[in-house]
Enzyme design. Sequence first.
Site, PDB file in Angstrom:
ATOM      1  N   GLU A 103      -1.762   0.489   7.888  1.00 53.76           N
ATOM      2  CA  GLU A 103      -0.961  -0.604   7.344  1.00 53.76           C
ATOM      3  C   GLU A 103       0.201  -0.066   6.516  1.00 53.76           C
ATOM      4  O   GLU A 103       1.306  -0.613   6.548  1.00 53.76           O
ATOM      5  CB  GLU A 103      -1.842  -1.514   6.492  1.00 53.76           C
ATOM      6  CG  GLU A 103      -1.110  -2.709   5.908  1.00 53.76           C
ATOM      7  CD  GLU A 103      -2.007  -3.574   5.030  1.00 53.76           C
ATOM      8  OE1 GLU A 103      -1.508  -4.584   4.504  1.00 53.76           O
ATOM      9  OE2 GLU A 103      -3.198  -3.227   4.860  1.00 53.76           O
ATOM     10  N   GLU A 105       1.495 -11.612   5.809  1.00 52.80           N
ATOM     11  CA  GLU A 105       0.548 -10.859   6.635  1.00 52.80           C
ATOM     12  C   GLU A 105       1.034 -11.022   8.069  1.00 52.80           C
ATOM     13  O   GLU A 105       0.923 -12.086   8.667  1.00 52.80           O
ATOM     14  CB  GLU A 105      -0.874 -11.408   6.482  1.00 52.80           C
ATOM     15  CG  GLU A 105      -1.453 -11.323   5.075  1.00 52.80           C
ATOM     16  CD  GLU A 105      -1.982  -9.935   4.731  1.00 52.80           C
ATOM     17  OE1 GLU A 105      -1.875  -9.020   5.590  1.00 52.80           O
ATOM     18  OE2 GLU A 105      -2.498  -9.761   3.615  1.00 52.80           O
ATOM     19  N   HIS A 163       0.831  -1.217   0.000  1.00 57.82           N
ATOM     20  CA  HIS A 163       0.000   0.000   0.000  1.00 57.82           C
ATOM     21  C   HIS A 163       0.866   1.268   0.000  1.00 57.82           C
ATOM     22  O   HIS A 163       2.059   1.208  -0.317  1.00 57.82           O
ATOM     23  CB  HIS A 163      -1.004  -0.041   1.150  1.00 57.82           C
ATOM     24  CG  HIS A 163      -1.722  -1.359   1.226  1.00 57.82           C
ATOM     25  ND1 HIS A 163      -2.671  -1.740   0.300  1.00 57.82           N
ATOM     26  CD2 HIS A 163      -1.590  -2.402   2.087  1.00 57.82           C
ATOM     27  CE1 HIS A 163      -3.124  -2.963   0.601  1.00 57.82           C
ATOM     28  NE2 HIS A 163      -2.475  -3.388   1.676  1.00 57.82           N
ATOM     29  N   HIS A 176       2.743  -7.024   4.551  1.00 54.68           N
ATOM     30  CA  HIS A 176       1.376  -6.566   4.794  1.00 54.68           C
ATOM     31  C   HIS A 176       0.971  -6.850   6.233  1.00 54.68           C
ATOM     32  O   HIS A 176       1.682  -7.528   6.986  1.00 54.68           O
ATOM     33  CB  HIS A 176       0.392  -7.282   3.848  1.00 54.68           C
ATOM     34  CG  HIS A 176       0.532  -6.882   2.415  1.00 54.68           C
ATOM     35  ND1 HIS A 176      -0.259  -5.922   1.829  1.00 54.68           N
ATOM     36  CD2 HIS A 176       1.377  -7.321   1.452  1.00 54.68           C
ATOM     37  CE1 HIS A 176       0.099  -5.774   0.564  1.00 54.68           C
ATOM     38  NE2 HIS A 176       1.095  -6.614   0.309  1.00 54.68           N
TER      39      HIS A 176
END
Length: 309
Positions: free
Chosen positions: A135, A273, A98, A191
């Site tokens: 994030e 993650e 992101h 992430h």
Amino acid sequence: MSYTAPDFDPPQQRRFRRAPLAVGLAALVPGALLGWVVYEGVGKPGGNSGGGGGQAGAAAPRSAAATASDDAKVPGAGPSPSAARPLQGKVVVIDPGHNPGNFQHTSEINQKVDIGTNWKECDTTGTSTNDGYTEARFTLDVAHRLRTLLERQGATVKMTRDGDQPAWGPCVTKRAEIGNEAHADAAISIHADGAPEGDRGFHVILPASVHSGAADTRPIVDSSRTLGEHIESDFARVTGSAPSNYVGGGTGLDVRKDLGGLNLSTVPKVFIECGNMRDSKDAALLTSGAWRQKAAQGMSEGIVSFLHG
């Protein structure tokens, strides 16, 4: 110093007889001292020339220092450059998921791109903790820590984004392209998840075997799985975090074919993650700088073991 009583004056004859004795002794003392010095300097008869005396004793520390210096030059006596920098000559691409600027560029990131199996958004805003720690901030912080660790190991590290550049994105297609053009030996996309409260733990996402459109992961499926397994193991060990309780059946591994960053990669690549930002317990870890350092360390050790093992 001599002492004479007031009413006693020794005869001159006695003084005369003592003078030669004093002179003789004065002459003998320097000679004896000189003989001792020569004796000790040359070495005692029958003794080891390096075993005693003033000069031999002074030489011992220098000899020890020279030995220690020489040991460092003997193969195997100390860490070699390759051992100290096991990733010398390797290229690693880090993809911090992101971008903080995505919130201001929704029209750009919502553009659809071809990921081989289907069309998806160029990028997304990502998630955040309930307290607003995004994030995008998390992934960049961990990426910086990971970059430092990998560079200390000798790796050349490339980032898909860094600081405020680019202002948004880049698109998932570009993220994969950066790793491909770098001919990366390993690539990792960082992430954090946004699942419901109570869903906890981390998981590593592996590319499925995809051969559709521009996507062909068949050459990297096996190597990416090996990379993912190393990272999963070392991440769990270093951070103390448990594998996800909601994805991967407790293995800490998940296989997907809907992620453009994996589908379009031609180099070994995985996603991780690191935890669930929407779970209060996981969020407490993700917002801790000390824990993020452990997260980076776990990823680094996994990558080192994959590339060097």
